[in-house]
Design a protein around this motif. Sequence first.
Motif, mmCIF file in Angstrom:
data_model
loop_
_atom_site.group_PDB
_atom_site.id
_atom_site.type_symbol
_atom_site.label_atom_id
_atom_site.label_comp_id
_atom_site.label_asym_id
_atom_site.label_seq_id
_atom_site.Cartn_x
_atom_site.Cartn_y
_atom_site.Cartn_z
ATOM 1 N N ALA A 1 0.816 -1.226 0.000
ATOM 2 C CA ALA A 1 0.000 0.000 0.000
ATOM 3 C C ALA A 1 0.839 1.260 0.000
ATOM 4 O O ALA A 1 0.612 2.185 0.785
ATOM 5 C CB ALA A 1 -0.974 0.000 1.176
ATOM 6 N N GLY A 2 1.804 1.326 -0.920
ATOM 7 C CA GLY A 2 2.610 2.525 -1.063
ATOM 8 C C GLY A 2 1.814 3.717 -1.571
ATOM 9 O O GLY A 2 0.591 3.644 -1.739
ATOM 10 N N PRO A 3 2.486 4.832 -1.834
ATOM 11 C CA PRO A 3 1.784 6.093 -2.135
ATOM 12 C C PRO A 3 0.824 6.049 -3.318
ATOM 13 O O PRO A 3 -0.123 6.832 -3.363
ATOM 14 C CB PRO A 3 2.946 7.058 -2.417
ATOM 15 C CG PRO A 3 4.111 6.477 -1.682
ATOM 16 C CD PRO A 3 3.946 4.996 -1.758
ATOM 17 N N ALA A 4 1.029 5.152 -4.273
ATOM 18 C CA ALA A 4 0.232 5.194 -5.505
ATOM 19 C C ALA A 4 -1.083 4.421 -5.436
ATOM 20 O O ALA A 4 -1.813 4.370 -6.423
ATOM 21 C CB ALA A 4 1.070 4.649 -6.670
ATOM 22 N N VAL B 1 0.637 7.390 4.090
ATOM 23 C CA VAL B 1 1.862 6.602 4.008
ATOM 24 C C VAL B 1 2.860 7.256 4.964
ATOM 25 O O VAL B 1 3.293 8.397 4.736
ATOM 26 C CB VAL B 1 2.441 6.559 2.578
ATOM 27 C CG1 VAL B 1 3.736 5.754 2.565
ATOM 28 C CG2 VAL B 1 1.432 5.941 1.624
ATOM 29 N N LEU B 2 3.159 6.549 6.040
ATOM 30 C CA LEU B 2 4.059 7.064 7.071
ATOM 31 C C LEU B 2 5.393 6.330 6.998
ATOM 32 O O LEU B 2 5.457 5.182 6.558
ATOM 33 C CB LEU B 2 3.435 6.860 8.460
ATOM 34 C CG LEU B 2 1.997 7.354 8.644
ATOM 35 C CD1 LEU B 2 1.511 7.051 10.054
ATOM 36 C CD2 LEU B 2 1.895 8.840 8.343
ATOM 37 N N SER C 1 10.571 15.601 -0.432
ATOM 38 C CA SER C 1 9.889 15.614 -1.735
ATOM 39 C C SER C 1 8.456 15.108 -1.629
ATOM 40 O O SER C 1 7.814 14.862 -2.658
ATOM 41 C CB SER C 1 10.669 14.753 -2.734
ATOM 42 O OG SER C 1 11.988 15.211 -2.884
ATOM 43 N N MET C 2 7.972 14.927 -0.415
ATOM 44 C CA MET C 2 6.598 14.463 -0.160
ATOM 45 C C MET C 2 6.325 13.077 -0.768
ATOM 46 O O MET C 2 5.200 12.762 -1.155
ATOM 47 C CB MET C 2 5.569 15.471 -0.672
ATOM 48 C CG MET C 2 5.491 16.737 0.141
ATOM 49 S SD MET C 2 4.845 16.461 1.805
ATOM 50 C CE MET C 2 3.150 16.036 1.442
ATOM 51 N N VAL C 3 7.363 12.245 -0.840
ATOM 52 C CA VAL C 3 7.140 10.861 -1.262
ATOM 53 C C VAL C 3 6.260 10.155 -0.239
ATOM 54 O O VAL C 3 5.421 9.320 -0.587
ATOM 55 C CB VAL C 3 8.489 10.131 -1.437
ATOM 56 C CG1 VAL C 3 8.268 8.635 -1.659
ATOM 57 C CG2 VAL C 3 9.252 10.734 -2.606
#
Length: 571
Positions: free
Chosen positions: A465-468, A474-475, A531-533
């Motif tokens: 469940a990564g950012p995409a 996402v912590l 970079s707000m990844v």
Amino acid sequence: MEVTGDFEGMSEEEQLAVATSLSNHFGTDIHLLDENSGRVVATRERVGLPRRRSMDGVEPATEREREVLADIEEILQGGPERGHRKIAEIGKRFVRDRIDQMFDELLFEDGTFAEYDSEENLAADAMITGAGLIDGRKLFFAANDFTVKAGTIASQSIEKLVRIQEHAIEAKAPILYLIDSAGGRIDTQADNYANRYIGGRQFYNQCLMSGRVPQIAVMYGPNFAGTAYQPVFADYLIMVRDISTMAIASPRMVEMVTGSEVSKEELGGPELHARHSGSVDIIAADEDDAYRTVHRLLGYLPQNYRDTPPRVTARPPSESPASTDTVIPDEPNAPYEIQDLIHHLVDDGSLLELKPEFAPEMVTALARIDGRSVGILANQPAVKSGAIYPASSEKAAGFVWQCDALNIPLLYLCDSPGYMVGKQVERDGVLQKGRKLVYATSCATVPKISVLLRKAYGAATYAMAGPAFGTDSVLALPSTEIAVMGPEAAVNAIYANKLAEIDDPEERARRERELREEYREDIDIRKLASSMVVDELVPPRDLRAELANRFEMYADKEKQHPGRKHGAMLF
């Protein structure tokens, strides 16, 4: 029972509702006394049937009532004496004793007189169905009576099962299967095997119930052929150690077809299904443990797909959140037990792991954070470095799908080098099976939070469940590295030829270390956070509070996907 409190400020409807709830919970009459006036403001007499309908000392009003009560009393005794001797030899309880233990109160029973006019003693046709209360929750149930022809099912018992399933579908209430059956009654198959409205209808109904209401199955005996399908169609399966087995055919049938001799345990015992097939969620030590497990499991689940799981009083974790970071080693590849970290995050005593022995490199568990039910999906660095295999991907995908169907929020804990590579996993379908976890994660609409603990390499970032993937948060912890691959593999992939040109071994090793450090700087979590990844870089000591607050805020979220009939990736 008298209960004292400040009740006079309530309406009469509210007072009655409180009295009813307490009466159902404690199984007794309730009298509400206002603490200020001392007067009784509401009374609720216990409702429901006695634990067993029988001649209880109250004189029947008429002779015909006496006769029907006597008939019921005889039916409640179950099958013939030899059937009772058999369960005693095996060490199993009589099914009605099992039901009495499982339910706080029985509300009704259906089909008591099924096969009443049979020439044999076919009490209730070996199937008891009805409804009752567990911890104040309304459930339907179906239970095999092993004292009647080893719990085999025939036309009337299947009819009873199908009807109670339809009630569960329409009433939107969970159903509990207490399974103890040797299979279908072969000598009567013409009456039930292929009938349009009996036969396979029970499995059809279970498919319709899937995702609508929770289905819990407990297995107490040998279950072959038709009755072995019933438990695997349920959402959760509990097998009782030493007395339960499950297989598509009996050992005798296997020997006849294949010529191989095999014991019941080797063919389908609890250990086999726990470690190899992944069909069982929990193995209970005995019948008492099975009873406790059902009650505990039910506490995490809603009544139906429109409901939310019950929330309970929060408890602090068993391990201090302040020491969370001490669990994670500094070395990215060093193993550790993910459960040790989970105990810093979840309420004390709330962790209930499902399928713990199957594909143990992936942990799937129910737990509570601040009293709220959550489903936890976590890589296990202590097993195979937490790499994702075909089996663990399927295990995780099914868990995500199930939690989403029952409105249980999801917490992903990522520490994985990614999907496993190699000849064997390709043969096992790592791509085809691996996509299922990504698919389930993408489709889930419940609140989803992903925590990147340490390694988030390759497609693990996608699967966990990564950012995409529509994840609400996402912590990352300070130990996190997000990359296509780890530094060692990356340097080897990119610079292998250049390093090989360096003749001096010491110089080559020094240059390799430099390249790894340069790579590590590029994947440093502070740089990626800038970079707000990720949504937030969280101090580990604050992670539990962060999760509790975010799940609270996301509780009423709405997420919609583009219209379609349904997805095409089945589990």
